[in-house]
Write a protein that holds these residues in place. Structure first.
Motif, PDB file in Angstrom:
ATOM      1  N   VAL A 184     -20.730 -23.567  91.002  1.00 37.44           N
ATOM      2  CA  VAL A 184     -20.461 -23.531  89.571  1.00 37.44           C
ATOM      3  C   VAL A 184     -21.754 -23.132  88.863  1.00 37.44           C
ATOM      4  O   VAL A 184     -22.801 -23.754  89.089  1.00 37.44           O
ATOM      5  CB  VAL A 184     -19.980 -24.901  89.044  1.00 37.44           C
ATOM      6  N   VAL A 185     -21.714 -22.102  88.043  1.00 37.94           N
ATOM      7  CA  VAL A 185     -22.882 -21.638  87.304  1.00 37.94           C
ATOM      8  C   VAL A 185     -22.687 -21.966  85.828  1.00 37.94           C
ATOM      9  O   VAL A 185     -21.641 -21.669  85.248  1.00 37.94           O
ATOM     10  CB  VAL A 185     -23.098 -20.122  87.487  1.00 37.94           C
ATOM     11  N   GLY A 186     -23.683 -22.597  85.224  1.00 36.03           N
ATOM     12  CA  GLY A 186     -23.572 -22.951  83.815  1.00 36.03           C
ATOM     13  C   GLY A 186     -24.865 -23.519  83.281  1.00 36.03           C
ATOM     14  O   GLY A 186     -25.891 -23.526  83.968  1.00 36.03           O
ATOM     15  N   ARG A 187     -24.831 -24.003  82.059  1.00 40.81           N
ATOM     16  CA  ARG A 187     -26.012 -24.597  81.450  1.00 40.81           C
ATOM     17  C   ARG A 187     -26.362 -25.907  82.144  1.00 40.81           C
ATOM     18  O   ARG A 187     -25.498 -26.604  82.677  1.00 40.81           O
ATOM     19  CB  ARG A 187     -25.779 -24.851  79.968  1.00 40.81           C
ATOM     20  N   SER A 188     -27.643 -26.257  82.121  1.00 39.45           N
ATOM     21  CA  SER A 188     -28.093 -27.482  82.785  1.00 39.45           C
ATOM     22  C   SER A 188     -27.353 -28.704  82.263  1.00 39.45           C
ATOM     23  O   SER A 188     -26.933 -29.579  83.036  1.00 39.45           O
ATOM     24  CB  SER A 188     -29.604 -27.660  82.583  1.00 39.45           C
ATOM     25  N   THR A 189     -27.177 -28.803  80.939  1.00 37.88           N
ATOM     26  CA  THR A 189     -26.499 -29.975  80.375  1.00 37.88           C
ATOM     27  C   THR A 189     -25.050 -30.050  80.825  1.00 37.88           C
ATOM     28  O   THR A 189     -24.523 -31.137  81.094  1.00 37.88           O
ATOM     29  CB  THR A 189     -26.559 -29.935  78.837  1.00 37.88           C
ATOM     30  N   GLU A 190     -24.403 -28.894  80.941  1.00 41.25           N
ATOM     31  CA  GLU A 190     -22.999 -28.866  81.328  1.00 41.25           C
ATOM     32  C   GLU A 190     -22.809 -29.266  82.789  1.00 41.25           C
ATOM     33  O   GLU A 190     -21.940 -30.077  83.118  1.00 41.25           O
ATOM     34  CB  GLU A 190     -22.412 -27.473  81.080  1.00 41.25           C
ATOM     35  N   ILE A 191     -23.618 -28.690  83.679  1.00 40.96           N
ATOM     36  CA  ILE A 191     -23.434 -29.016  85.095  1.00 40.96           C
ATOM     37  C   ILE A 191     -23.874 -30.449  85.399  1.00 40.96           C
ATOM     38  O   ILE A 191     -23.324 -31.101  86.286  1.00 40.96           O
ATOM     39  CB  ILE A 191     -24.160 -28.003  86.007  1.00 40.96           C
ATOM     40  N   ARG A 192     -24.869 -30.949  84.637  1.00 36.74           N
ATOM     41  CA  ARG A 192     -25.239 -32.356  84.811  1.00 36.74           C
ATOM     42  C   ARG A 192     -24.086 -33.271  84.383  1.00 36.74           C
ATOM     43  O   ARG A 192     -23.781 -34.259  85.064  1.00 36.74           O
ATOM     44  CB  ARG A 192     -26.500 -32.665  83.993  1.00 36.74           C
ATOM     45  N   ARG A 193     -23.413 -32.952  83.281  1.00 33.26           N
ATOM     46  CA  ARG A 193     -22.266 -33.749  82.835  1.00 33.26           C
ATOM     47  C   ARG A 193     -21.151 -33.716  83.869  1.00 33.26           C
ATOM     48  O   ARG A 193     -20.545 -34.757  84.176  1.00 33.26           O
ATOM     49  CB  ARG A 193     -21.756 -33.201  81.503  1.00 33.26           C
ATOM     50  N   ARG A 194     -20.903 -32.564  84.442  1.00 32.51           N
ATOM     51  CA  ARG A 194     -19.833 -32.452  85.436  1.00 32.51           C
ATOM     52  C   ARG A 194     -20.156 -33.230  86.703  1.00 32.51           C
ATOM     53  O   ARG A 194     -19.248 -33.768  87.348  1.00 32.51           O
ATOM     54  CB  ARG A 194     -19.571 -30.974  85.759  1.00 32.51           C
ATOM     55  N   MET A 195     -21.424 -33.321  87.058  1.00 33.54           N
ATOM     56  CA  MET A 195     -21.793 -34.146  88.199  1.00 33.54           C
ATOM     57  C   MET A 195     -21.563 -35.624  87.898  1.00 33.54           C
ATOM     58  O   MET A 195     -21.060 -36.381  88.737  1.00 33.54           O
ATOM     59  CB  MET A 195     -23.255 -33.914  88.591  1.00 33.54           C
ATOM     60  N   GLU A 196     -21.939 -36.056  86.698  1.00 37.12           N
ATOM     61  CA  GLU A 196     -21.744 -37.449  86.315  1.00 37.12           C
ATOM     62  C   GLU A 196     -20.271 -37.828  86.283  1.00 37.12           C
ATOM     63  O   GLU A 196     -19.921 -38.994  86.495  1.00 37.12           O
ATOM     64  CB  GLU A 196     -22.385 -37.696  84.951  1.00 37.12           C
ATOM     65  N   GLU A 197     -19.400 -36.849  86.042  1.00 34.87           N
ATOM     66  CA  GLU A 197     -17.960 -37.100  86.037  1.00 34.87           C
ATOM     67  C   GLU A 197     -17.349 -36.939  87.422  1.00 34.87           C
ATOM     68  O   GLU A 197     -16.122 -37.009  87.576  1.00 34.87           O
ATOM     69  CB  GLU A 197     -17.281 -36.153  85.045  1.00 34.87           C
ATOM     70  N   GLY A 198     -18.194 -36.705  88.438  1.00 33.62           N
ATOM     71  CA  GLY A 198     -17.716 -36.634  89.811  1.00 33.62           C
ATOM     72  C   GLY A 198     -17.197 -35.293  90.250  1.00 33.62           C
ATOM     73  O   GLY A 198     -16.607 -35.176  91.332  1.00 33.62           O
ATOM     74  N   GLU A 199     -17.406 -34.240  89.439  1.00 29.80           N
ATOM     75  CA  GLU A 199     -16.891 -32.923  89.781  1.00 29.80           C
ATOM     76  C   GLU A 199     -17.843 -32.123  90.666  1.00 29.80           C
ATOM     77  O   GLU A 199     -17.420 -31.138  91.279  1.00 29.80           O
ATOM     78  CB  GLU A 199     -16.599 -32.132  88.502  1.00 29.80           C
ATOM     79  N   LEU A 200     -19.123 -32.490  90.702  1.00 26.39           N
ATOM     80  CA  LEU A 200     -20.116 -31.769  91.491  1.00 26.39           C
ATOM     81  C   LEU A 200     -20.903 -32.757  92.344  1.00 26.39           C
ATOM     82  O   LEU A 200     -21.091 -33.918  91.957  1.00 26.39           O
ATOM     83  CB  LEU A 200     -21.068 -30.984  90.580  1.00 26.39           C
ATOM     84  N   ASP A 201     -21.366 -32.282  93.497  1.00 29.61           N
ATOM     85  CA  ASP A 201     -22.130 -33.125  94.418  1.00 29.61           C
ATOM     86  C   ASP A 201     -23.631 -32.943  94.259  1.00 29.61           C
ATOM     87  O   ASP A 201     -24.397 -33.903  94.344  1.00 29.61           O
ATOM     88  CB  ASP A 201     -21.734 -32.813  95.866  1.00 29.61           C
ATOM     89  N   LEU A 202     -24.051 -31.702  94.074  1.00 26.81           N
ATOM     90  CA  LEU A 202     -25.474 -31.351  93.923  1.00 26.81           C
ATOM     91  C   LEU A 202     -25.611 -30.452  92.707  1.00 26.81           C
ATOM     92  O   LEU A 202     -24.777 -29.578  92.493  1.00 26.81           O
ATOM     93  CB  LEU A 202     -26.004 -30.588  95.143  1.00 26.81           C
TER      94      LEU A 202
END
Length: 300
Positions: free
Chosen positions: A138-156
């Motif tokens: 997943v490519v996106g802004r740092s704030t967006e991908i960090r939020r998605r990780m916190e919601e369990g959508e991303l592992d790294l």
């Protein structure tokens, strides 16, 4: 007793010994026989004998020995490049037979500027060592991908942060480099007033660093262009419509670093931080190791 630097059969070229190559790379990277000896669990004298034998066989000195450090000769620099590649290939070959078979899916997030630089190398190496693992990027802004990780959508995730960024407290810093003002070669954008600036959207570490520096320096500016991706910032610079904060490694012709004549404030270093979600599996940890290794190779 030291291992031979190379092995050979009559009528054939000698083969480089993996153990000696590992010793050579350790000395080259640490700049010291003593520090390298601690890494490979041998005495400095044993390492010295290995390197002497290697130099005799290759017919070239590999190190210049100085009072408190050693540095590579041109031939040593050439061998270092080959040595790293041979050790990496050896590791990949052995892992195909001895490493536990990993399966599953790793969900990996990265900003576009970082992903563009490392993803080809990371994905190629990871596919060789762990072909049964699927990597979803997943490519996106740092704030967006960090939020998605916190919601369990991303592992790294990889995120960018300034020197004072809190992101560094939650992960592993894998890369640090200067952030500089960049513009079009021969352009007039740096001399305009108010200064036209091209920035990423809110939440980008580069944007925050640039605006903070301009405000502290009391420089009049206007945000001329914003973009989700650094390609948008680059387009504005190429058209000579704005200057932009940019990683030094990405400033390539026809772009250039803004000279001192513009009196723009320094921006300092920015960091790339690798953050792991709690409870990730072995496949995700393996990919994280590849990411760290690629950034380490970039720094050499």
């Amino acid at each position: 007793m030291t291992l031979p630097a190379l092995s050979s059969q009559p009528g054939t070229l000698p083969l480089l010994d993996t153990d000696v190559l590992r010793t050579f790379v350790a000395i080259a990277e640490s700049g010291s026989f003593t520090r390298a000896a601690r890494q490979v669990f041998r005495t400095p004298s044993a390492l010295s004998m290995q390197i002497k034998r290697l130099e005799e066989t290759l017919g070239h000195p590999l190190f210049v020995r100085e009072a408190r450090q050693v540095r590579l000769t041109p031939e040593g620099e050439m061998l270092l490049s080959y040595g790293r590649r041979l050790l990496k290939l050896n590791e990949e070959a052995v892992s195909q037979f001895l490493a536990p078979s990993l399966e599953g899916t790793v969900r990996f997030g990265t900003p576009d500027d970082v992903g563009t630089r490392i993803l080809p190398g990371v994905l190629t190496q990871f596919a060789r060592t762990h072909p049964a693992v699927q990597v979803d990027v997943v490519v996106g802004r740092s704030t967006e991908i960090r939020r998605r990780m916190e919601e369990g959508e991303l592992d790294l995730v990889l995120v960018t942060a300034g020197n004072q960024g809190q992101e560094a407290e939650h992960g592993e810093i894998v890369h640090t480099e200067p952030l500089v003002w960049a513009c079009r070669e021969g352009g007039v954008a740096p001399r305009r007033s108010p200064l036209p600036v091209s920035l990423a959207n809110h939440g980008c570490a580069w944007r925050a660093m640039a605006l903070t520096a301009l405000d502290r320096a009391g420089i009049s500016y206007r945000i001329a262009y914003t973009s989700e991706h650094c390609a948008g910032q680059e387009a504005a610079m190429l058209a000579d419509l704005a200057v932009a904060p940019f990683p030094l490694s990405l400033v390539r012709a026809p772009l250039r670093k803004v000279d001192r004549e513009a009196s723009l404030p320094p921006l300092g270093d920015y960091q790339v931080v690798l953050i792991r979600r709690e409870g990730i599996g072995a496949a995700s940890e393996a990919l994280a190791g590849h990411v760290v290794e690629v950034f380490r190779d970039m720094s050499h």
